[in-house]
Design a protein around this motif. Structure first.
Motif, PDB file in Angstrom:
ATOM      1  N   THR A  18      -9.811 -65.379 -10.519  1.00  0.00           N
ATOM      2  CA  THR A  18      -9.710 -66.620 -11.270  1.00  0.00           C
ATOM      3  C   THR A  18      -8.365 -66.650 -11.961  1.00  0.00           C
ATOM      4  OG1 THR A  18     -12.086 -66.574 -11.672  1.00  0.00           O
ATOM      5  CG2 THR A  18     -10.781 -68.010 -13.068  1.00  0.00           C
ATOM      6  N   GLU A  19      -7.632 -67.683 -11.723  1.00  0.00           N
ATOM      7  CA  GLU A  19      -6.340 -67.816 -12.371  1.00  0.00           C
ATOM      8  C   GLU A  19      -6.521 -68.649 -13.632  1.00  0.00           C
ATOM      9  OE1 GLU A  19      -2.937 -68.863 -10.059  1.00  0.00           O
ATOM     10  OE2 GLU A  19      -3.785 -67.929  -8.267  1.00  0.00           O
ATOM     11  N   ILE A  20      -6.006 -68.114 -14.727  1.00  0.00           N
ATOM     12  CA  ILE A  20      -6.112 -68.822 -15.999  1.00  0.00           C
ATOM     13  C   ILE A  20      -4.952 -69.791 -16.091  1.00  0.00           C
ATOM     14  CG2 ILE A  20      -6.094 -68.564 -18.496  1.00  0.00           C
ATOM     15  CD1 ILE A  20      -7.265 -65.762 -18.032  1.00  0.00           C
ATOM     16  N   LYS A  21      -5.269 -71.029 -16.345  1.00  0.00           N
ATOM     17  CA  LYS A  21      -4.233 -72.051 -16.490  1.00  0.00           C
ATOM     18  C   LYS A  21      -4.165 -72.407 -17.967  1.00  0.00           C
ATOM     19  CE  LYS A  21      -5.045 -73.775 -11.907  1.00  0.00           C
ATOM     20  NZ  LYS A  21      -5.623 -74.803 -11.086  1.00  0.00           N
ATOM     21  N   GLY A  22      -3.010 -72.371 -18.517  1.00  0.00           N
ATOM     22  CA  GLY A  22      -2.851 -72.678 -19.931  1.00  0.00           C
ATOM     23  C   GLY A  22      -3.059 -71.440 -20.773  1.00  0.00           C
ATOM     24  N   GLU A  23      -3.225 -71.660 -22.067  1.00  0.00           N
ATOM     25  CA  GLU A  23      -3.364 -70.550 -23.003  1.00  0.00           C
ATOM     26  C   GLU A  23      -4.782 -69.984 -22.941  1.00  0.00           C
ATOM     27  OE1 GLU A  23      -2.886 -69.738 -27.788  1.00  0.00           O
ATOM     28  OE2 GLU A  23      -2.182 -71.606 -26.933  1.00  0.00           O
ATOM     29  N   SER A  24      -4.902 -68.675 -22.934  1.00  0.00           N
ATOM     30  CA  SER A  24      -6.199 -68.009 -22.899  1.00  0.00           C
ATOM     31  C   SER A  24      -6.858 -68.090 -24.269  1.00  0.00           C
ATOM     32  CB  SER A  24      -6.024 -66.552 -22.499  1.00  0.00           C
ATOM     33  OG  SER A  24      -7.258 -65.881 -22.605  1.00  0.00           O
ATOM     34  N   LEU A  25      -8.163 -68.229 -24.295  1.00  0.00           N
ATOM     35  CA  LEU A  25      -8.896 -68.279 -25.553  1.00  0.00           C
ATOM     36  C   LEU A  25      -9.376 -66.897 -25.995  1.00  0.00           C
ATOM     37  CD1 LEU A  25     -11.046 -71.480 -24.922  1.00  0.00           C
ATOM     38  CD2 LEU A  25      -8.904 -71.283 -26.184  1.00  0.00           C
ATOM     39  N   THR A  26      -9.084 -65.865 -25.198  1.00  0.00           N
ATOM     40  CA  THR A  26      -9.494 -64.513 -25.537  1.00  0.00           C
ATOM     41  C   THR A  26      -8.676 -64.021 -26.725  1.00  0.00           C
ATOM     42  OG1 THR A  26      -9.978 -64.090 -23.232  1.00  0.00           O
ATOM     43  CG2 THR A  26      -9.788 -62.179 -24.660  1.00  0.00           C
ATOM     44  N   GLN A  27      -9.341 -63.472 -27.706  1.00  0.00           N
ATOM     45  CA  GLN A  27      -8.654 -62.976 -28.906  1.00  0.00           C
ATOM     46  C   GLN A  27      -8.348 -61.497 -28.698  1.00  0.00           C
ATOM     47  OE1 GLN A  27     -11.006 -63.951 -32.336  1.00  0.00           O
ATOM     48  NE2 GLN A  27     -11.170 -66.101 -31.745  1.00  0.00           N
ATOM     49  N   GLN A  28      -7.138 -61.225 -28.288  1.00  0.00           N
ATOM     50  CA  GLN A  28      -6.741 -59.880 -27.925  1.00  0.00           C
ATOM     51  C   GLN A  28      -6.677 -58.925 -29.117  1.00  0.00           C
ATOM     52  OE1 GLN A  28      -6.459 -58.676 -24.906  1.00  0.00           O
ATOM     53  NE2 GLN A  28      -6.897 -60.655 -23.976  1.00  0.00           N
ATOM     54  N   HIS A  29      -6.567 -59.414 -30.339  1.00  0.00           N
ATOM     55  CA  HIS A  29      -6.479 -58.524 -31.487  1.00  0.00           C
ATOM     56  C   HIS A  29      -7.800 -57.806 -31.776  1.00  0.00           C
ATOM     57  CE1 HIS A  29      -7.562 -62.517 -33.074  1.00  0.00           C
ATOM     58  NE2 HIS A  29      -8.233 -61.867 -34.007  1.00  0.00           N
ATOM     59  N   PHE A  30      -8.888 -58.183 -31.089  1.00  0.00           N
ATOM     60  CA  PHE A  30     -10.165 -57.490 -31.242  1.00  0.00           C
ATOM     61  C   PHE A  30     -10.393 -56.465 -30.128  1.00  0.00           C
ATOM     62  CE2 PHE A  30     -11.354 -61.486 -33.514  1.00  0.00           C
ATOM     63  CZ  PHE A  30     -11.560 -60.907 -34.752  1.00  0.00           C
ATOM     64  N   ALA A  31      -9.422 -56.275 -29.246  1.00  0.00           N
ATOM     65  CA  ALA A  31      -9.598 -55.399 -28.088  1.00  0.00           C
ATOM     66  C   ALA A  31      -9.918 -53.967 -28.508  1.00  0.00           C
ATOM     67  CB  ALA A  31      -8.352 -55.433 -27.210  1.00  0.00           C
ATOM     68  N   HIS A  32      -9.236 -53.446 -29.509  1.00  0.00           N
ATOM     69  CA  HIS A  32      -9.464 -52.061 -29.949  1.00  0.00           C
ATOM     70  C   HIS A  32     -10.877 -51.906 -30.529  1.00  0.00           C
ATOM     71  CE1 HIS A  32      -8.474 -48.070 -31.372  1.00  0.00           C
ATOM     72  NE2 HIS A  32      -8.962 -48.392 -32.568  1.00  0.00           N
ATOM     73  N   GLU A  33     -11.330 -52.890 -31.326  1.00  0.00           N
ATOM     74  CA  GLU A  33     -12.660 -52.808 -31.949  1.00  0.00           C
ATOM     75  C   GLU A  33     -13.780 -52.961 -30.928  1.00  0.00           C
ATOM     76  OE1 GLU A  33     -13.045 -55.606 -35.149  1.00  0.00           O
ATOM     77  OE2 GLU A  33     -10.971 -55.283 -35.761  1.00  0.00           O
ATOM     78  N   ALA A  34     -13.543 -53.718 -29.876  1.00  0.00           N
ATOM     79  CA  ALA A  34     -14.587 -53.994 -28.893  1.00  0.00           C
ATOM     80  C   ALA A  34     -14.636 -52.974 -27.764  1.00  0.00           C
ATOM     81  CB  ALA A  34     -14.379 -55.390 -28.306  1.00  0.00           C
TER      82      ALA A  34
END
Length: 147
Positions: A18-34
């Motif tokens: 799946t190619e993401i078009k536009g800005e991603s809504l994933t909040q990358q600053h929670f990657a370490h906690e998750a």
């Protein structure tokens, strides 16, 4: 005739991307906690899982759980009966069974309920005349001999 091919879990797979078009809504600053590895490391150190939603446990006697079921059945039956009304009547109450219930249970609306055909008019007792009552009160005349 074409050869029939059955797909199994051991056959070739097609990769789907799946190619993401536009800005991603994933909040990358929670990657370490998750990250599961980080959660397990924290559990190994403290013995607690910190990212579990905390709530207040409530304990009690819930042996009468059927009361909820009975109330739910009552509401569902009322909604079902309301749905059986003609569309014009339901529209009068904005398709809201609660509004209809308030209207129907108000004693001031009794004449309007009768007018709409939702309630039967009270039966008026027929008043018998005094003569009929007097005749019924008299004992029958004795029969004469020979009749």
């Amino acid at each position: 005739m074409a050869k029939i091919v059955f797909k199994t879990g051991y056959g070739e797979r097609q990769r789907v991307k799946t190619e993401i078009k536009g800005e991603s809504l994933t909040q990358q600053h929670f990657a370490h906690e998750a990250d599961v590895r980080n959660i397990i490391k924290q559990y190994d150190k403290t013995g607690l899982i910190a990212n579990v939603q905390k709530g207040v446990a409530q304990y009690g006697d819930y042996s009468e759980v059927n009361e909820y079921r009975e109330a739910l059945d009552l509401v569902n039956n009322a909604n079902g009966m309301f749905a059986e009304l003609p569309a014009e009547l339901r529209q009068m109450f904005q398709n809201n069974a609660g509004m209809f219930l308030e209207f129907a249970t108000n004693p001031e609306n009794e004449s309007k309920m009768i007018e709409l055909g939702l309630k039967e008019a009270p039966v008026q007792e027929e008043r018998t005349t005094m003569k009929v009552q007097e005749k019924a009160a008299e004992p029958p005349a004795p029969q004469e001999a020979g009749e």
